[in-house]
Design a protein around this motif. Sequence first.
Motif, short mmCIF file in Angstrom:
data_model
loop_
_atom_site.label_atom_id
_atom_site.label_comp_id
_atom_site.label_asym_id
_atom_site.label_seq_id
_atom_site.Cartn_x
_atom_site.Cartn_y
_atom_site.Cartn_z
N LEU A 1 0.82 -1.21 0.00
CA LEU A 1 0.00 0.00 0.00
C LEU A 1 0.85 1.26 0.00
CD1 LEU A 1 -3.00 0.86 0.15
CD2 LEU A 1 -2.78 0.80 2.63
N GLY A 2 2.16 1.10 0.23
CA GLY A 2 3.05 2.25 0.26
C GLY A 2 3.37 2.73 1.67
N LEU A 3 2.96 1.97 2.67
CA LEU A 3 3.28 2.32 4.06
C LEU A 3 4.50 1.50 4.45
CD1 LEU A 3 -0.38 2.28 5.40
CD2 LEU A 3 0.99 4.29 4.77
N GLU A 4 5.66 2.09 4.25
CA GLU A 4 6.93 1.37 4.35
C GLU A 4 7.47 1.21 5.76
OE1 GLU A 4 8.38 -0.17 1.84
OE2 GLU A 4 6.97 0.55 0.34
N VAL A 5 7.04 2.07 6.70
CA VAL A 5 7.55 1.98 8.07
C VAL A 5 6.39 1.94 9.05
CG1 VAL A 5 9.77 3.09 7.61
CG2 VAL A 5 7.81 4.49 8.23
N ALA A 6 6.61 1.23 10.16
CA ALA A 6 5.56 1.12 11.18
C ALA A 6 6.20 1.08 12.55
CB ALA A 6 4.70 -0.13 10.94
N ALA A 7 5.43 1.45 13.53
CA ALA A 7 5.93 1.46 14.91
C ALA A 7 4.81 1.10 15.87
CB ALA A 7 6.48 2.84 15.27
N ILE A 8 5.21 0.55 16.99
CA ILE A 8 4.33 0.38 18.13
C ILE A 8 4.59 1.58 19.02
CG2 ILE A 8 3.83 -1.00 20.20
CD1 ILE A 8 2.96 -2.33 17.58
N VAL A 9 3.54 2.26 19.43
CA VAL A 9 3.69 3.46 20.24
C VAL A 9 2.99 3.25 21.58
CG1 VAL A 9 3.30 5.95 20.36
CG2 VAL A 9 3.78 4.88 18.15
N ILE A 10 3.72 3.47 22.64
CA ILE A 10 3.21 3.37 24.00
C ILE A 10 2.80 4.77 24.43
CG2 ILE A 10 3.78 2.73 26.37
CD1 ILE A 10 3.96 0.41 24.27
N VAL A 11 1.54 4.94 24.83
CA VAL A 11 1.03 6.26 25.20
C VAL A 11 0.69 6.26 26.68
CG1 VAL A 11 -0.78 7.97 24.78
CG2 VAL A 11 0.06 6.57 22.88
N HIS A 12 1.19 7.27 27.36
CA HIS A 12 0.85 7.49 28.76
C HIS A 12 -0.10 8.67 28.83
CE1 HIS A 12 3.72 4.59 30.25
NE2 HIS A 12 4.54 5.02 29.32
N VAL A 13 -1.18 8.50 29.58
CA VAL A 13 -2.24 9.50 29.68
C VAL A 13 -2.07 10.28 30.97
CG1 VAL A 13 -4.75 9.76 29.88
CG2 VAL A 13 -3.78 8.09 28.28
N ALA A 14 -2.35 11.57 30.92
CA ALA A 14 -2.29 12.42 32.11
C ALA A 14 -3.23 11.90 33.19
CB ALA A 14 -2.64 13.86 31.75
N GLU A 15 -2.87 12.11 34.42
CA GLU A 15 -3.62 11.59 35.58
C GLU A 15 -5.10 11.94 35.54
OE1 GLU A 15 -3.28 9.44 39.22
OE2 GLU A 15 -1.66 9.94 37.85
N ASP A 16 -5.44 13.15 35.15
CA ASP A 16 -6.83 13.63 35.19
C ASP A 16 -7.56 13.47 33.85
OD1 ASP A 16 -5.27 15.49 33.90
OD2 ASP A 16 -6.28 17.23 34.76
N ALA A 17 -6.96 12.76 32.91
CA ALA A 17 -7.54 12.63 31.56
C ALA A 17 -8.37 11.35 31.45
CB ALA A 17 -6.44 12.65 30.51
N ALA B 1 3.37 4.57 8.20
CA ALA B 1 3.46 5.74 7.31
C ALA B 1 4.30 5.38 6.09
CB ALA B 1 4.08 6.92 8.06
N PRO B 2 4.23 6.23 5.06
CA PRO B 2 5.01 5.95 3.85
C PRO B 2 6.52 6.04 4.05
CG PRO B 2 3.23 7.51 3.39
CD PRO B 2 3.29 7.34 4.87
#
Length: 167
Positions: A72-88, A121-122
Amino acid sequence: MTEHVGARAAHPPLDRIDRRIVAELSRDGRLSVRTIAERVHISRTAAHNRLQQLVRRGVLTGFGAQVDRAALGLEVAAIVIVHVAEDADPQGIAKTLADLPFVERAQLTAGEPDIILTVSAPDQELLSIAILRDLHDVPGVAGVRSRLLVREFDGDGPAAALDHWEL
């Protein structure tokens, strides 16, 4: 965006035939009702009725194509770990992140980390923009860490488990 939730308690457990139907569709979502009926040894009418019931119960949430990112043209990929703010609100943030460009999947977790994303992403530059700018711009995101995917291997997922699952 599709939201996946746990098993629906209001319905009885799946029987062996339903599990086999789900396993077959996990392997190939394009199977015809006739082929499913032949593979699980039931009539086409029974297969059709069971498929409708599996959809109504929310066991089958859709039928789609598996896409090769590189083709599809999406040549790179990553796993992203997201930390959320305490009050979010982690669930609201996960839904917002899932709608961003290049985010394939957002998974809300119990405990640390709060959210796990698959982002593709590409090229490296657009992946970096997605991770370093777009994700950080979402209110409530306290921090992100990413790991570039070098190679992925598909498992059998539900198909293998359902083939061996006995009540």
